[in-house]
Design a protein around this motif. Structure first.
Motif, short mmCIF file in Angstrom:
data_model
loop_
_atom_site.label_atom_id
_atom_site.label_comp_id
_atom_site.label_asym_id
_atom_site.label_seq_id
_atom_site.Cartn_x
_atom_site.Cartn_y
_atom_site.Cartn_z
N ASP A 122 -20.00 11.39 -4.30
CA ASP A 122 -19.70 12.61 -3.57
C ASP A 122 -18.49 12.40 -2.65
N ASP A 123 -18.11 13.46 -1.97
CA ASP A 123 -16.94 13.39 -1.10
C ASP A 123 -17.16 12.50 0.12
N LYS A 124 -18.41 12.40 0.56
CA LYS A 124 -18.71 11.56 1.72
C LYS A 124 -18.43 10.09 1.42
N SER A 125 -18.89 9.60 0.27
CA SER A 125 -18.65 8.20 -0.09
C SER A 125 -17.18 7.97 -0.43
N LYS A 126 -16.51 8.99 -0.98
CA LYS A 126 -15.07 8.89 -1.24
C LYS A 126 -14.31 8.74 0.07
N LYS A 127 -14.71 9.52 1.07
CA LYS A 127 -14.05 9.47 2.37
C LYS A 127 -14.23 8.10 3.02
N LYS A 128 -15.44 7.53 2.90
CA LYS A 128 -15.70 6.20 3.46
C LYS A 128 -14.84 5.13 2.78
N ALA A 129 -14.72 5.22 1.47
CA ALA A 129 -13.91 4.25 0.72
C ALA A 129 -12.43 4.38 1.10
N MET A 130 -11.94 5.59 1.20
CA MET A 130 -10.53 5.81 1.56
C MET A 130 -10.27 5.30 2.98
N ARG A 131 -11.20 5.51 3.89
CA ARG A 131 -11.04 5.05 5.27
C ARG A 131 -11.02 3.52 5.34
N ALA A 132 -11.88 2.86 4.55
CA ALA A 132 -11.93 1.39 4.54
C ALA A 132 -10.64 0.81 3.99
N VAL A 133 -10.10 1.41 2.94
CA VAL A 133 -8.88 0.91 2.32
C VAL A 133 -7.66 1.18 3.19
N SER A 134 -7.64 2.33 3.85
CA SER A 134 -6.46 2.70 4.62
C SER A 134 -6.23 1.80 5.84
N GLY A 135 -7.23 1.03 6.23
CA GLY A 135 -7.08 0.12 7.36
C GLY A 135 -6.38 -1.18 7.02
N LEU A 136 -6.15 -1.44 5.74
CA LEU A 136 -5.53 -2.70 5.33
C LEU A 136 -4.02 -2.66 5.56
N GLU A 137 -3.44 -3.82 5.81
CA GLU A 137 -2.00 -3.92 6.03
C GLU A 137 -1.25 -4.02 4.71
N GLY A 138 0.00 -3.54 4.70
CA GLY A 138 0.85 -3.65 3.54
C GLY A 138 0.60 -2.60 2.48
N LEU A 139 -0.03 -1.51 2.88
CA LEU A 139 -0.42 -0.46 1.95
C LEU A 139 0.69 0.59 1.84
N ASP A 140 1.04 1.00 0.61
CA ASP A 140 2.03 2.04 0.41
C ASP A 140 1.39 3.37 0.05
N SER A 141 0.49 3.37 -0.92
CA SER A 141 -0.15 4.62 -1.31
C SER A 141 -1.55 4.36 -1.84
N ILE A 142 -2.39 5.39 -1.68
CA ILE A 142 -3.77 5.36 -2.17
C ILE A 142 -4.00 6.66 -2.92
N SER A 143 -4.60 6.58 -4.08
CA SER A 143 -4.99 7.80 -4.78
C SER A 143 -6.34 7.59 -5.44
N MET A 144 -7.15 8.65 -5.42
CA MET A 144 -8.51 8.56 -5.96
C MET A 144 -8.68 9.63 -7.03
N ASP A 145 -9.15 9.21 -8.19
CA ASP A 145 -9.46 10.13 -9.28
C ASP A 145 -10.97 10.22 -9.40
N MET A 146 -11.54 11.30 -8.88
CA MET A 146 -13.00 11.44 -8.86
C MET A 146 -13.57 11.66 -10.27
N LYS A 147 -12.77 12.19 -11.18
CA LYS A 147 -13.25 12.42 -12.53
C LYS A 147 -13.57 11.10 -13.23
N ASP A 148 -12.63 10.14 -13.12
CA ASP A 148 -12.82 8.83 -13.74
C ASP A 148 -13.39 7.80 -12.76
N LYS A 149 -13.53 8.19 -11.49
CA LYS A 149 -14.02 7.32 -10.41
C LYS A 149 -13.13 6.09 -10.27
#
Length: 130
Positions: free
Chosen positions: A12-39
């Motif tokens: 669901d969107d809640k677990s997607k939001k948690k995953a995106m928040r955890a990843v966005s805290g890492l250093e050296g990140l340029d872009s993040i994209s999530m495809d919910m259809k293919d997970k």
């Protein structure tokens, strides 16, 4: 620059939001994209894939699909000329690099919980309510 593609077990969107928040805290990140259809979660930047997976495994089941160099946009200003490869021995084969990452990935323990239950017969001083 690396491009890491991970398969997450999000529903669901809640677990997607948690995953995106955890990843966005890492250093050296340029872009993040999530495809919910293919997970699938695609992360690009100067990041350590093992560190990325260890962060996400605390939230949900995570598997590495692929790790490789990020494709940069081609510039049309200057056509590339073919030159003989002089640094052929210095560059690593992408398959060898992937094999190294899989070895490092498997070296980390999985986050499973083991429970130990003691019975009254094993410990006679245990509290028993009859």
């Amino acid at each position: 620059m690396k491009k890491v593609v991970l398969m997450l077990d999000v529903h669901d969107d809640k677990s997607k939001k948690k995953a995106m928040r955890a990843v966005s805290g890492l250093e050296g990140l340029d872009s993040i994209s999530m495809d919910m259809k293919d997970k699938k979660l695609t992360v690009t930047g100067d990041i350590d894939p093992v560190n990325l997976v260890s962060k996400l495994r605390k939230l949900c089941r995570t598997e590495i699909v692929s790790v490789g160099p990020a494709k940069e946009e081609k510039k049309k200003e200057e056509p590339k000329k073919e030159e003989p490869k002089k640094d052929g021995a210095k560059k690593k084969d992408p398959k060898d690099e992937l094999a190294e990452l899989i070895k490092a990935y498997s070296a980390y323990p999985s986050m499973s919980t083991h429970y130990y239950v003691r019975s009254v017969e094993e410990d006679p001083n245990a509290c028993v309510i009859c």
